[in-house]
Scaffold this active site. Structure first.
Site, short mmCIF file in Angstrom:
data_model
loop_
_atom_site.label_atom_id
_atom_site.label_comp_id
_atom_site.label_asym_id
_atom_site.label_seq_id
_atom_site.Cartn_x
_atom_site.Cartn_y
_atom_site.Cartn_z
N TYR A 178 -7.99 -4.63 10.45
CA TYR A 178 -7.05 -5.53 11.15
C TYR A 178 -5.79 -4.81 11.63
CZ TYR A 178 -4.63 -5.90 6.59
OH TYR A 178 -3.98 -5.63 5.42
N GLU A 179 -5.56 -3.56 11.17
CA GLU A 179 -4.34 -2.88 11.60
C GLU A 179 -4.45 -2.41 13.05
OE1 GLU A 179 -2.72 -0.14 8.49
OE2 GLU A 179 -4.31 -1.07 7.30
N MET A 224 -10.31 -8.54 2.91
CA MET A 224 -10.20 -7.94 4.25
C MET A 224 -10.48 -6.43 4.26
SD MET A 224 -6.71 -9.88 5.38
CE MET A 224 -6.44 -11.61 4.98
N SER A 225 -11.18 -5.94 3.26
CA SER A 225 -11.38 -4.49 3.18
C SER A 225 -12.73 -4.18 2.56
CB SER A 225 -10.26 -3.86 2.34
OG SER A 225 -10.38 -4.27 0.99
N ASN A 282 -5.90 -15.00 -5.97
CA ASN A 282 -5.75 -16.42 -5.62
C ASN A 282 -7.13 -17.05 -5.50
OD1 ASN A 282 -5.57 -14.56 -3.04
ND2 ASN A 282 -6.50 -16.48 -2.35
N HIS A 342 0.59 -13.10 1.65
CA HIS A 342 0.55 -11.69 1.25
C HIS A 342 1.53 -11.44 0.10
CE1 HIS A 342 -0.44 -7.51 1.53
NE2 HIS A 342 0.78 -7.15 1.88
N ALA A 399 -7.73 -6.45 -3.49
CA ALA A 399 -7.27 -7.78 -3.89
C ALA A 399 -8.14 -8.76 -3.13
CB ALA A 399 -5.80 -7.96 -3.53
N HIS A 433 -6.93 -0.76 7.17
CA HIS A 433 -7.82 -1.90 7.34
C HIS A 433 -8.20 -2.04 8.81
CE1 HIS A 433 -5.12 -2.67 3.95
NE2 HIS A 433 -6.10 -3.36 3.40
N HIS A 461 0.86 -1.18 0.00
CA HIS A 461 0.00 0.00 0.00
C HIS A 461 0.89 1.23 0.00
CE1 HIS A 461 -4.07 -1.72 0.77
NE2 HIS A 461 -3.31 -2.76 1.04
N1 HPA Z 1 -8.60 -13.89 1.57
C1 HPA Z 1 -8.68 -12.66 2.12
N2 HPA Z 1 -8.13 -11.60 1.59
C2 HPA Z 1 -7.45 -11.74 0.44
C3 HPA Z 1 -7.32 -12.99 -0.18
C4 HPA Z 1 -7.93 -14.12 0.42
O1 HPA Z 1 -7.85 -15.26 -0.07
N3 HPA Z 1 -6.57 -12.79 -1.30
C5 HPA Z 1 -6.29 -11.47 -1.34
N4 HPA Z 1 -6.81 -10.83 -0.29
#
Ligand code: HPA
Length: 267
Positions: free
Chosen positions: A83-84, A206-207, A230, A242, A111, A81, A59
């Site tokens: 989670y930070e 996660m966002s 992925n 990550h 992502a 995020h 980022h």
């Molecule tokens: N899970 C959660 N967040 C993500 C993923 C995932 O598989 N890939 C990229 N960000």
């Protein structure tokens, strides 16, 4: 609108000029280079008191105000995020600043992992809706009745139609799908992915969800696009990390940039 947002908007106008911004863009993991495409003024988040000090690698914590394809934009090159710091409303101030600068539309990017076998790494997905699997909400603590935000048509239908039309013209696959917000920072277990899939989600990340809620709270029209990096946990043999997210995001990012540029050109 908070006092702080108005003050920051004044500071930003002094540095980047007073013309109203039209569209805001939030860049997800590995997508930060789009900020460098803007002809304008870059302001590090560190110069904007109250802005999140996003420290997630991949980022790029700066706000860039300027022209992209002839449209005045505010590009948030770093997102905070939940989670930070455990704050679901971490992006509230930046989005309030977008509003204070005149922005009426917001494009969020992220992502994400895919749960659909027909959407794979390197593909894009246009969010049609979301599932807030985290149970968190950025408006907890908001005292006004505005907190009861309707979320029935959260993802703006005309922005979606425009983006889909451009994708068709460009030959870019842009399936619509449902994004589930999982708080992170650990990735999901295969059992969690089976659960979310069963509940109807197509991608997981996660966002984005808290930002969509905040955008609707602020009456910003919003669209969101996932770059699939992925297959979600348990759906393939590849190792989720990550590093992998950052390595794969640029594959979809090229298509994303084309879409966003064409969208702004039409404006
Ligand atoms: N899970 C959660 N967040 C993500 C993923 C995932 O598989 N890939 C990229 N960000």
């Amino acid at each position: 609108m908070s006092r702080n947002a108005e003050d920051l908007a004044t500071l930003i106008r002094a540095r980047a000029g007073g013309d109203p911004v039209r569209v805001g863009l939030v860049l997800g993991s590995g997508l930060g280079h789009l900020a460098d495409a803007v002809e304008g003024v870059a302001i590090p988040y560190g110069d904007l008191p109250g802005f999140p000090g996003s420290a997630v690698s991949g980022h790029n914590p700066k706000l860039v105000i300027g022209q992209l394809e002839g449209t005045r934009v505010a590009v948030f090159g770093g997102r905070a995020h939940y989670y930070e710091q455990g704050q679901a409303d971490a992006m509230r101030l930046p989005l309030e600043v977008l509003k204070a600068l005149g922005g009426t539309r917001l494009i969020l990017t992220n992502a994400a992992g895919s749960m659909r076998s027909d959407i794979g790494p390197g593909d894009l997905m246009l969010l049609s809706d979301h599932i807030n699997f985290s149970g968190l909400n950025p408006l907890i603590g908001e005292p006004t009745d505005a907190r009861f935000v309707p979320m029935t048509h959260a993802y703006d239908s005309s922005m979606r139609a425009a983006l889909s039309g451009i994708a068709d013209e460009e030959g870019i696959a842009l399936p619509e799908g449902i994004y589930a917000w999982y708080s992170g920072p650990s990735f999901e277990t295969p059992a969690e992915i089976r659960a979310i899939r069963t509940l109807g989600a197509d991608a997981v990340g996660m966002s984005t969800v808290p930002e969509v809620i905040l955008a609707r709270f602020l009456d910003l029209r919003v669209a969101a696009i996932s770059t699939i990096t992925n297959m979600a946990a348990g759906m393939s043999d590849e190792r989720i990390s990550h590093e992998h997210t950052k390595a794969m995001a640029p594959v979809g990012a090229k298509k994303l940039e084309k879409l966003v540029r064409r969208y702004l050109t039409r404006d």
